[in-house]
Write a protein that holds these residues in place. Structure first.
Motif, mmCIF file in Angstrom:
data_model
loop_
_atom_site.group_PDB
_atom_site.id
_atom_site.type_symbol
_atom_site.label_atom_id
_atom_site.label_comp_id
_atom_site.label_asym_id
_atom_site.label_seq_id
_atom_site.Cartn_x
_atom_site.Cartn_y
_atom_site.Cartn_z
ATOM 1 N N SER A 123 18.468 56.671 18.595
ATOM 2 C CA SER A 123 18.810 58.073 18.823
ATOM 3 C C SER A 123 20.298 58.231 19.105
ATOM 4 C CB SER A 123 17.985 58.616 19.996
ATOM 5 O OG SER A 123 18.328 59.956 20.276
ATOM 6 N N ALA A 124 20.845 57.328 19.940
ATOM 7 C CA ALA A 124 22.270 57.405 20.285
ATOM 8 C C ALA A 124 23.152 57.180 19.070
ATOM 9 C CB ALA A 124 22.586 56.381 21.371
ATOM 10 N N LYS A 127 18.261 59.051 11.657
ATOM 11 C CA LYS A 127 17.340 60.170 11.451
ATOM 12 C C LYS A 127 16.015 59.781 10.802
ATOM 13 C CE LYS A 127 20.406 63.104 12.975
ATOM 14 N NZ LYS A 127 20.238 63.686 14.332
ATOM 15 N N ASN A 128 16.001 58.713 10.025
ATOM 16 C CA ASN A 128 14.787 58.342 9.301
ATOM 17 C C ASN A 128 14.641 56.819 9.331
ATOM 18 O OD1 ASN A 128 12.722 57.930 7.334
ATOM 19 N ND2 ASN A 128 13.227 59.912 6.417
ATOM 20 N N GLY A 133 13.342 62.232 15.196
ATOM 21 C CA GLY A 133 13.464 62.218 13.745
ATOM 22 C C GLY A 133 12.223 61.636 13.080
ATOM 23 N N SER A 134 12.366 61.230 11.831
ATOM 24 C CA SER A 134 11.260 60.673 11.076
ATOM 25 C C SER A 134 11.141 59.173 11.360
ATOM 26 C CB SER A 134 11.476 60.909 9.577
ATOM 27 O OG SER A 134 10.453 60.298 8.822
ATOM 28 N N PHE A 135 9.904 58.699 11.464
ATOM 29 C CA PHE A 135 9.677 57.293 11.807
ATOM 30 C C PHE A 135 8.458 56.803 11.037
ATOM 31 C CE2 PHE A 135 8.699 53.546 14.225
ATOM 32 C CZ PHE A 135 9.887 53.149 14.827
ATOM 33 N N GLN A 136 8.646 55.747 10.252
ATOM 34 C CA GLN A 136 7.560 55.186 9.457
ATOM 35 C C GLN A 136 7.370 53.705 9.798
ATOM 36 O OE1 GLN A 136 7.751 56.331 5.162
ATOM 37 N NE2 GLN A 136 9.734 57.218 5.723
ATOM 38 N N ASP A 196 11.780 56.022 -1.082
ATOM 39 C CA ASP A 196 12.102 57.069 -0.092
ATOM 40 C C ASP A 196 13.594 57.011 0.231
ATOM 41 O OD1 ASP A 196 12.307 58.870 1.959
ATOM 42 O OD2 ASP A 196 10.600 58.081 3.110
ATOM 43 N N PRO A 197 14.408 57.741 -0.540
ATOM 44 C CA PRO A 197 15.855 57.690 -0.326
ATOM 45 C C PRO A 197 16.316 58.320 0.984
ATOM 46 C CG PRO A 197 15.284 59.325 -1.975
ATOM 47 C CD PRO A 197 14.040 58.576 -1.687
ATOM 48 N N ALA A 198 15.406 58.957 1.722
ATOM 49 C CA ALA A 198 15.790 59.567 3.003
ATOM 50 C C ALA A 198 15.912 58.534 4.117
ATOM 51 C CB ALA A 198 14.773 60.640 3.398
ATOM 52 N N ILE A 199 15.322 57.368 3.934
ATOM 53 C CA ILE A 199 15.377 56.322 4.970
ATOM 54 C C ILE A 199 16.830 55.874 5.161
ATOM 55 C CG2 ILE A 199 14.692 53.971 5.584
ATOM 56 C CD1 ILE A 199 12.098 54.461 3.998
ATOM 57 N N ASP A 200 17.321 55.964 6.394
ATOM 58 C CA ASP A 200 18.704 55.548 6.667
ATOM 59 C C ASP A 200 18.791 54.316 7.560
ATOM 60 O OD1 ASP A 200 18.115 56.486 9.226
ATOM 61 O OD2 ASP A 200 19.363 58.278 9.066
#
Length: 341
Positions: free
Chosen positions: A176-177, A181-182, A208-211, A234-238
């Motif tokens: 978080s710090a 986000k994903n 945020g999103s967590f998988q 999933d290109p949103a995973i950072d």
């Protein structure tokens, strides 16, 4: 002539006194020198890995759920071996990733009539019966690394390790710090309670999103392909969050396969993790200090056997979590290279 005889007689009278004084001085000198030599000998023995105590030659066995070639467990074992050398203990180590085989290894240690037992409880319930046999045989047991929730129930003296939920929450706070986000959390041993707790703890604090992705931790090429496929789908995973140093190395390879700016964060250390912290490809590592788990496990059994001492006051003896970042990388490199971190 009379004066000479008088001096001679006086000298003869003083002989006993002089002899006593000479013996006292000699004894003092010998005591001082002997004491220093004894201390020096003990220091040399300790430095050479010899015993630093005079207690009996007890036998302690450690049985873990480690698979072959896992550097994390090499670090645990090194800590245990160094404590055993100091404590005049014969140390026996065995491991197997298959729970039933681990049970058999614990039974073998019981059959050898060991004086103490260190056990991991990755699949806790499966170890209940064999640990009951250890207790019936009068063998003191300490659980290490995994199985904190089972330790007291199974009659262990204490548990040494980190609370996995707390460690997960520490990771989530860091995520978080860092503005992640994903997050994709990679579990590499399905059914391992500690790994589940790490991911759920991280999720509770990350936002945020967590998988969660399950991979086969004993087949690294397959795990690499699975992580890579998920990142491409999933290109949103950072961020990829791995749960061991060896899986972190595989995660880094998977990220490189996708040619995407994905951050890798991890639990536990390793040479590639430290190099990643230094280069910036790894954001942070959550370390549970495995060397301490082995060292304190053996040392606490020695303290219990020799003086009925035990740390923790009925609660686990925590060795983590410790958050490590790029700021720690230079110092860590030396300790990882010598196998103690």
């Amino acid at each position: 002539m009379g004066m000479s005889n008088s001096r001679f007689r006086l000298s003869r009278r003083l002989w006993p006194v002089c002899a006593v004084l000479a013996l006292a001085v000699t004894a003092a000198g010998c005591s001082s020198t002997g004491g220093r030599r004894a201390e020096e000998a003990r220091a040399k023995a300790a430095a050479a890995g010899g015993s630093a105590v005079t207690t009996p030659r007890w036998k302690v066995a450690m049985v873990t759920h480690s698979g072959p070639g896992d550097a994390f467990w090499d670090t645990v074992r090194k800590g245990a071996e160094q404590a055993a050398a100091k404590d005049n203990i014969t140390f026996l180590y065995s491991n197997d990733a298959q729970t039933q085989n681990q049970v058999q290894l614990v039974q073998a240690a019981i059959d050898q009539k060991v004086d103490g037992l260190l056990v991991t409880l990755a699949k806790g319930d499966a170890m209940a019966d064999v640990l009951a046999k250890a207790k019936a045989a009068g063998i003191p047991v300490i659980t290490v690394n995994s199985g904190q929730d089972y330790s007291q129930k199974f009659g262990a003296l204490t548990h040494i390790g980190q609370d996995e939920s707390t460690a997960g929450q520490a990771a989530g706070t860091q995520l978080s710090a860092r503005g992640r986000k994903n997050v994709l959390c990679v579990i590499h041993e399905q059914g391992n309670v500690g790994q589940e707790q790490r991911c759920s703890g991280a999720q509770s604090k990350a936002g945020g999103s967590f998988q969660v992705l399950y991979v086969n931790g004993v087949d690294m090429p397959d795990a690499r392909a699975a992580i890579s496929a998920k990142l491409q789908a999933d290109p949103a995973i950072d961020t990829v969050l791995t749960l061991s140093g060896s899986m972190a190395a595989t995660g880094l390879q998977a990220i490189q396969d996708t040619h995407r700016p994905v951050e890798l964060d991890t639990f536990d250390l390793g040479q590639q993790v430290v190099a990643g912290l230094k280069s910036g490809s790894v954001g942070f590592a959550v370390d549970q200090q495995p060397y301490l788990q082995g060292y304190e496990g053996v040392d606490l059994l020695w303290l219990y056997k020799s003086n009925l001492d035990m740390l923790g006051g009925g609660k686990p003896v925590e060795t983590g979590p410790q958050i490590l970042t790029k700021d720690n990388a230079d110092a860590l490199a030396e300790y990882v290279a010598r196998g103690t971190r």
